[in-house]
Design a protein around this motif. Sequence first.
Motif, mmCIF file in Angstrom:
data_model
loop_
_atom_site.group_PDB
_atom_site.id
_atom_site.type_symbol
_atom_site.label_atom_id
_atom_site.label_comp_id
_atom_site.label_asym_id
_atom_site.label_seq_id
_atom_site.Cartn_x
_atom_site.Cartn_y
_atom_site.Cartn_z
ATOM 1 N N HIS A 137 1.093 -14.573 -13.080
ATOM 2 C CA HIS A 137 1.593 -13.309 -13.878
ATOM 3 C C HIS A 137 1.795 -13.520 -15.265
ATOM 4 O O HIS A 137 2.077 -12.744 -15.886
ATOM 5 N N HIS A 138 1.590 -14.695 -15.731
ATOM 6 C CA HIS A 138 1.547 -14.957 -17.227
ATOM 7 C C HIS A 138 0.337 -15.284 -17.945
ATOM 8 O O HIS A 138 0.048 -15.842 -18.880
ATOM 9 N N ILE A 180 -0.813 -6.714 -12.559
ATOM 10 C CA ILE A 180 -0.119 -5.822 -12.431
ATOM 11 C C ILE A 180 1.401 -6.053 -12.851
ATOM 12 O O ILE A 180 2.151 -5.547 -13.508
ATOM 13 N N ILE A 181 1.877 -7.373 -12.361
ATOM 14 C CA ILE A 181 3.231 -7.594 -12.681
ATOM 15 C C ILE A 181 3.345 -7.923 -13.998
ATOM 16 O O ILE A 181 4.487 -7.856 -14.668
ATOM 17 N N ILE A 199 -5.159 -1.212 -15.937
ATOM 18 C CA ILE A 199 -3.775 -1.055 -15.589
ATOM 19 C C ILE A 199 -2.597 -0.420 -16.549
ATOM 20 O O ILE A 199 -1.820 0.382 -16.076
ATOM 21 N N VAL A 200 -2.872 -0.931 -17.848
ATOM 22 C CA VAL A 200 -2.243 -0.399 -18.821
ATOM 23 C C VAL A 200 -2.382 1.361 -18.735
ATOM 24 O O VAL A 200 -1.470 1.990 -19.051
ATOM 25 N N LYS A 201 -3.462 1.711 -18.675
ATOM 26 C CA LYS A 201 -3.883 3.165 -18.658
ATOM 27 C C LYS A 201 -3.382 3.842 -17.407
ATOM 28 O O LYS A 201 -2.502 4.980 -17.528
ATOM 29 N N VAL A 202 -3.169 3.067 -16.415
ATOM 30 C CA VAL A 202 -2.683 3.899 -14.986
ATOM 31 C C VAL A 202 -0.893 3.876 -15.388
ATOM 32 O O VAL A 202 -0.556 4.934 -14.838
ATOM 33 N N ALA A 254 5.407 1.385 -8.274
ATOM 34 C CA ALA A 254 4.543 2.514 -8.678
ATOM 35 C C ALA A 254 3.051 2.539 -9.118
ATOM 36 O O ALA A 254 2.337 3.314 -8.888
ATOM 37 N N ILE A 255 3.025 1.404 -9.718
ATOM 38 C CA ILE A 255 1.513 1.157 -10.149
ATOM 39 C C ILE A 255 0.493 1.003 -8.939
ATOM 40 O O ILE A 255 -0.403 1.521 -9.023
ATOM 41 N N ALA A 256 1.207 0.237 -8.026
ATOM 42 C CA ALA A 256 0.345 -0.005 -6.776
ATOM 43 C C ALA A 256 -0.081 1.287 -5.985
ATOM 44 O O ALA A 256 -1.273 1.746 -5.521
#
Length: 871
Positions: free
Chosen positions: A797-798, A821-822, A862-865, A722-724
């Motif tokens: 991703h961490h 994103i992950i 990314i948080v905003k999206v 969904a983010i992508a």
Amino acid sequence: MIDLTAKKAIKVIRHVIIQCLIVALLFYMKSYNYNLFHVFAEGYSIAVSLTIFFIVINSKRYFDNNFLRLLSIGYFFIIWIDSLHMLAFKGMNIFAGYDANLPTQLWIFSRYIESMTLLIAAILFNKKINTRAVYGIYLTVTLVGLIAIFARKFPNAFVVGAGLTPFKIVSEYVIITIITIAFFNLWKKKDKFDKNTLKNCYLSFSFSILTEFMFTFYSDPFDVINLLGHYFKILSVYFIYKAVIEVAVKNPQNIIFREIEVKKEELEKEVRDNIVNLEQLNRSKTALIKSMQDLVIVLDDHLIFTECYSPDSNLLYVKLDNMLNKHIDEISFPQPAQGILKEAIKRTMQSGEPSRAEYYLDLSQGRCWFDAQITIIPGNNGTIERILCIVRDITERKKMEEIIDNEKEQYRTTLLSVGDGVISTDNRGKIKIMNPIAEKLTGWSKEEALGKPLEDVFQVINEITKEPCENPAQRVLETGNTIELSNHAVLLSKMVSKTSIEDSAAPIKDGSGRTTGVVIVFRDCTERKEKQKQIEHLSFHDHLTGLYNRTYIEDAVKRLDTRRNLPFTIMVLDVNGLKLTNDAFGHEMGDRLLQTVADIMTEVCRADDIVGRVGGDEFAILLPNTDETQAEAIKQRIIAITSKTTLDSVIVSLAVGFAVKTNVDQDIEIIKMNADNNMYNNKLRYGKTMRNRTIETVLRNINLKYDQEQIHTERVSQYCEAIARAMGFSEKEVSDLKTAGILHDIGKITIPSEMLNKPSKLTKEEFEVIRRHPETGYQMLRSVDEYVPLAESVLFHHERWDGKGYPCGLKGEDIPLEARIIAVADVYEAMTAKRSYQRTKSKEEAVAELERCSGTQFDPDIVKVFVEKVL
């Protein structure tokens, strides 16, 4: 405290450092001034060679060693040739009109003499030589060679502008061959040398060979290879010097017993001489008696003292004037002298035979010992005419005997307490001495064995043939030489047990060189032989699978590459996905996989086939007398069994290829290459499928082991998709990110389930284990071509936007976009999912937490999206 191993390591490191410094010094000198370097290198060799000559010449009276004598003579003449070689070098300007050919000719001539000296010394080790003749031969050869060189009659060795001549190159190989022959001749006589001496000789010979190789390959006298040649020559001369100064002459065993026998013989000779002197004294009367240094007493048949002569009144402790014409009972000798003398005289008178008595007197200088010899001087009719008593001071002899007795006892105590078994026999091979170790190993007590033939007690057979070994004592008595038992000797004890032994037997010789007995020394070598077998097994076998290793397989290929083994098949096998298995399930599981594959191949192959592990995941099977059809059948059996084999969740899969040599003219290396190529083709065909199946298996196992894991990964994948899409990714990029979301926690396969499912707070150590799962996942995905593009997304991703994450501490946009994103999707899903170790947050709470950590933990864009366009 540094143990012995550490000390040895330090010693080795010190030697390496010294050698490196020497090489560095030589290199510096060569770079600064080649002639300085050359004079230093050659001057060192000349000085050491001269030292060898003087050491041997000045020590020749201490040994009878032709090897060292011949070496010293040879090096004496080599010194002069090497000196001329050094002076003839370019830049020295000593010999006008000569070019670089002259020092090269002198070099090759000197090396010929040196190599022949080593060979002759090794061959004539035990031969008698005429030293003057040897000097004459060396002088003649040296003069003839030098005249030929300076008269330009010697073959050219170096041509300026062209380099080494064929004569020079061939000569170097001839010299190498001569030194090699000398090496093996010396090896045949290794029992005649001290171990350190032999080791240094071997090193010297080896460095001489390396020297010649260096001077075969160089093209310019000023290049690095020439430098190495001189360095190796320095080492060669150094080690022959060490061999000379470490020569030791072995003392015969049991020498103390010989010393005792010699002293006893001397004493017995003195007694016999005294008896003869007494007889002469009886005929030559007083004049001869007075000339003696011993106390001489003459008594008549009534024991009246008639004559007394003494150089020292202490011999009787009574003044001589008080003895004449008195009966023996009238004189008060101090005890125990009086009682001993009277008893000896009475014994002589009764038996008519000479007798002797020893006694001591405590005098002012200490206790002194005396020896009295009593004999009868018969009358004409056979009656007793006179009694002659000769008294000698034997104090020094007694002290010497006491010293000898102490030494003998010390030797015996040492002999009986050594860790090896020791048996001593007489000159008939009958046992005289036996120490406790020998009793233990043979099962015989020394009381039982004393006087028995050696072969009754020391029963030795050959371990392989079971035939009795020859009697070592008998052989030593026949040859007079020290011997050693052959290999595979086994001692049969009286208790019917068997012990592997090593032994040697040496002669005991008297002063005339006659063998008077034999000493056999032997030890239990069972443990050493067992360790040797283990070492031999490890040197040819793989420690994990027990199969043959690469070294053995390569040797076996050469050995089997013969006409009688045709057709000869080489089969190569590779374990598909071993690295992936190690990463996913741990190295212990990887080892089990290799062992399982080894068992399959051992089960399928025939008795004459040779199976080995030749690499980490690579195996080889050598199939003599096997054509292509038979090899294909074996391959299919291996594949069939492999496909049916299960190993927990691990997929057992092999890539197999083979090639067949059918003609003796075919190159076996080409056959091996073809087998490898066929295997790689097979691996390309099936390896990818196997790795994909492994990834699928890992995902299934994670979902089975961990609570809510499947739901977690699916939701993370959906959020990532969904983010992508919200960020305008292409369909390919959306698909990849969706897959990365599914795989982002695949590295958790190595984490124990009880740790991930733990309801309470994790310990520091447990958290460190969990922190490693991105790296594990990264390594697994890199092993599969299809997932390589996703590997870095899983690895990072961490990571955190502020650089405080793990595993690498990346910051901001240095973190791959997909990983960022992950990270957002993973944390949001974790906060809103049901977990045993935390309270489930509502959507609003989770969004609030994301926004709070935006710009520190997470990428704010990314948080905003995610908040505005996805949720």
